[in-house]
Design a protein around this motif. Structure first.
Motif, PDB file in Angstrom:
ATOM      1  N   VAL A 151       0.861  -1.182   0.000  1.00  0.00           N
ATOM      2  CA  VAL A 151       0.000   0.000   0.000  1.00  0.00           C
ATOM      3  C   VAL A 151       0.897   1.231   0.000  1.00  0.00           C
ATOM      4  O   VAL A 151       1.865   1.301   0.760  1.00  0.00           O
ATOM      5  CB  VAL A 151      -0.915   0.031   1.249  1.00  0.00           C
ATOM      6  N   LEU A 152       0.600   2.188  -0.886  1.00  0.00           N
ATOM      7  CA  LEU A 152       1.292   3.478  -0.874  1.00  0.00           C
ATOM      8  C   LEU A 152       0.341   4.521  -0.324  1.00  0.00           C
ATOM      9  O   LEU A 152      -0.849   4.520  -0.660  1.00  0.00           O
ATOM     10  CB  LEU A 152       1.721   3.889  -2.284  1.00  0.00           C
ATOM     11  N   ALA A 153       0.862   5.403   0.519  1.00  0.00           N
ATOM     12  CA  ALA A 153       0.050   6.484   1.080  1.00  0.00           C
ATOM     13  C   ALA A 153       0.661   7.822   0.693  1.00  0.00           C
ATOM     14  O   ALA A 153       1.883   7.948   0.554  1.00  0.00           O
ATOM     15  CB  ALA A 153      -0.027   6.358   2.595  1.00  0.00           C
ATOM     16  N   PHE A 154      -0.203   8.813   0.542  1.00  0.00           N
ATOM     17  CA  PHE A 154       0.214  10.133   0.091  1.00  0.00           C
ATOM     18  C   PHE A 154      -0.326  11.218   1.010  1.00  0.00           C
ATOM     19  O   PHE A 154      -1.510  11.232   1.333  1.00  0.00           O
ATOM     20  CB  PHE A 154      -0.296  10.387  -1.337  1.00  0.00           C
ATOM     21  N   ASP A 155       0.570  12.116   1.416  1.00  0.00           N
ATOM     22  CA  ASP A 155       0.184  13.339   2.106  1.00  0.00           C
ATOM     23  C   ASP A 155       0.319  14.440   1.060  1.00  0.00           C
ATOM     24  O   ASP A 155       1.407  14.956   0.815  1.00  0.00           O
ATOM     25  CB  ASP A 155       1.098  13.585   3.317  1.00  0.00           C
ATOM     26  N   PHE A 183       0.017  -7.277   5.157  1.00  0.00           N
ATOM     27  CA  PHE A 183       0.344  -8.390   6.049  1.00  0.00           C
ATOM     28  C   PHE A 183       0.918  -7.874   7.372  1.00  0.00           C
ATOM     29  O   PHE A 183       0.409  -8.180   8.446  1.00  0.00           O
ATOM     30  CB  PHE A 183       1.332  -9.343   5.363  1.00  0.00           C
ATOM     31  N   LEU A 184       1.972  -7.068   7.292  1.00  0.00           N
ATOM     32  CA  LEU A 184       2.604  -6.544   8.512  1.00  0.00           C
ATOM     33  C   LEU A 184       1.829  -5.373   9.112  1.00  0.00           C
ATOM     34  O   LEU A 184       1.902  -5.130  10.305  1.00  0.00           O
ATOM     35  CB  LEU A 184       4.038  -6.110   8.230  1.00  0.00           C
ATOM     36  N   ARG A 185       1.142  -4.611   8.257  1.00  0.00           N
ATOM     37  CA  ARG A 185       0.327  -3.464   8.692  1.00  0.00           C
ATOM     38  C   ARG A 185       1.159  -2.437   9.453  1.00  0.00           C
ATOM     39  O   ARG A 185       0.739  -1.890  10.458  1.00  0.00           O
ATOM     40  CB  ARG A 185      -0.879  -3.939   9.495  1.00  0.00           C
ATOM     41  N   GLN A 186       2.374  -2.205   8.951  1.00  0.00           N
ATOM     42  CA  GLN A 186       3.260  -1.201   9.523  1.00  0.00           C
ATOM     43  C   GLN A 186       3.640  -0.209   8.429  1.00  0.00           C
ATOM     44  O   GLN A 186       4.138  -0.604   7.373  1.00  0.00           O
ATOM     45  CB  GLN A 186       4.532  -1.855  10.076  1.00  0.00           C
ATOM     46  N   ALA A 187       3.418   1.065   8.683  1.00  0.00           N
ATOM     47  CA  ALA A 187       3.737   2.113   7.715  1.00  0.00           C
ATOM     48  C   ALA A 187       5.162   2.603   7.907  1.00  0.00           C
ATOM     49  O   ALA A 187       5.663   2.647   9.028  1.00  0.00           O
ATOM     50  CB  ALA A 187       2.758   3.265   7.872  1.00  0.00           C
ATOM     51  N   GLU A 188       5.780   2.988   6.801  1.00  0.00           N
ATOM     52  CA  GLU A 188       7.150   3.502   6.836  1.00  0.00           C
ATOM     53  C   GLU A 188       7.257   4.673   5.862  1.00  0.00           C
ATOM     54  O   GLU A 188       6.815   4.576   4.715  1.00  0.00           O
ATOM     55  CB  GLU A 188       8.101   2.382   6.415  1.00  0.00           C
ATOM     56  N   ALA A 237       2.683  11.123   5.812  1.00  0.00           N
ATOM     57  CA  ALA A 237       2.102  10.059   4.988  1.00  0.00           C
ATOM     58  C   ALA A 237       2.137   8.727   5.735  1.00  0.00           C
ATOM     59  O   ALA A 237       1.183   7.941   5.675  1.00  0.00           O
ATOM     60  CB  ALA A 237       2.840   9.949   3.654  1.00  0.00           C
ATOM     61  N   ALA A 238       3.235   8.474   6.454  1.00  0.00           N
ATOM     62  CA  ALA A 238       3.328   7.234   7.230  1.00  0.00           C
ATOM     63  C   ALA A 238       2.285   7.208   8.338  1.00  0.00           C
ATOM     64  O   ALA A 238       1.678   6.164   8.610  1.00  0.00           O
ATOM     65  CB  ALA A 238       4.733   7.074   7.815  1.00  0.00           C
ATOM     66  N   LEU A 239       2.060   8.339   8.981  1.00  0.00           N
ATOM     67  CA  LEU A 239       1.044   8.407  10.031  1.00  0.00           C
ATOM     68  C   LEU A 239      -0.353   8.171   9.454  1.00  0.00           C
ATOM     69  O   LEU A 239      -1.174   7.465  10.051  1.00  0.00           O
ATOM     70  CB  LEU A 239       1.121   9.759  10.742  1.00  0.00           C
ATOM     71  N   ILE A 240      -0.614   8.727   8.288  1.00  0.00           N
ATOM     72  CA  ILE A 240      -1.903   8.521   7.611  1.00  0.00           C
ATOM     73  C   ILE A 240      -2.078   7.044   7.279  1.00  0.00           C
ATOM     74  O   ILE A 240      -3.146   6.464   7.504  1.00  0.00           O
ATOM     75  CB  ILE A 240      -1.975   9.405   6.339  1.00  0.00           C
ATOM     76  N   LEU A 241      -1.033   6.414   6.751  1.00  0.00           N
ATOM     77  CA  LEU A 241      -1.116   4.999   6.400  1.00  0.00           C
ATOM     78  C   LEU A 241      -1.294   4.138   7.645  1.00  0.00           C
ATOM     79  O   LEU A 241      -2.096   3.194   7.652  1.00  0.00           O
ATOM     80  CB  LEU A 241       0.116   4.562   5.611  1.00  0.00           C
ATOM     81  N   ASP A 295      -4.623   0.774  11.230  1.00  0.00           N
ATOM     82  CA  ASP A 295      -5.193   0.602  12.570  1.00  0.00           C
ATOM     83  C   ASP A 295      -6.716   0.605  12.565  1.00  0.00           C
ATOM     84  O   ASP A 295      -7.352  -0.019  13.416  1.00  0.00           O
ATOM     85  CB  ASP A 295      -4.682   1.696  13.517  1.00  0.00           C
ATOM     86  N   GLU A 296      -7.320   1.317  11.604  1.00  0.00           N
ATOM     87  CA  GLU A 296      -8.780   1.454  11.584  1.00  0.00           C
ATOM     88  C   GLU A 296      -9.463   0.477  10.639  1.00  0.00           C
ATOM     89  O   GLU A 296     -10.688   0.406  10.620  1.00  0.00           O
ATOM     90  CB  GLU A 296      -9.162   2.881  11.193  1.00  0.00           C
TER      91      GLU A 296
END
Length: 131
Positions: free
Chosen positions: A8-12, A26-31, A119-123, A128-129
């Motif tokens: 998954v890619l996230a964008f701010d 799978f890991l559900r950890q954003a970086e 962006a990592a916080l958004i992802l 988490d939700e």
């Protein structure tokens, strides 16, 4: 929306810079991944194209800024349009995540936001939700 398994890619999204983060279902950890600084829309999408080719995401997540009371602000419609462009250009689902309280947590010592960390916080908020 439950995504397929994968990256998954996230964008701010911002007018001057776009923060990018990566994670997987799978890991559900954003970086934090990178910050796009291209001055033109074409340049921004060229950089995004390279990221999408490299990471092969199954989903894009875009932060949706709003006023604290939930009302739209000047960037809300721009972020929605950006999410629609990601969907249209790359045929990827794009999910909007309420970012009202994410960026303020990440201001640096000069009071600026750190776009890739936002962006990592958004992802991470998406992971988490989302069950």
């Amino acid at each position: 929306m439950a995504a397929s398994e994968g990256t998954v890619l996230a964008f701010d999204f911002g007018l001057k810079r776009i923060g990018v983060a990566v994670g997987n279902t799978f890991l559900r950890q954003a970086e934090a991944l990178s910050i796009i600084h291209a001055p033109t829309n074409d340049g921004k999408f060229a950089d995004i194209t390279r990221l999408i080719e490299q990471w092969q995401p199954v989903l894009c997540v875009v932060g949706l800024p709003m006023h604290p009371d939930g009302a739209d602000n000047e960037m809300t419609q721009r972020c929605k349009r950006f999410a629609n462009q990601l969907n249209g250009r790359f045929n990827l689902p794009a999910v909007l995540v309420d970012e009202r309280y994410s960026s303020a947590v990440l201001a640096n010592s000069r009071g600026e936001f750190i776009d890739d960390d936002a962006a990592a916080l958004i992802l991470q908020q998406y992971f988490d939700e989302t069950p």
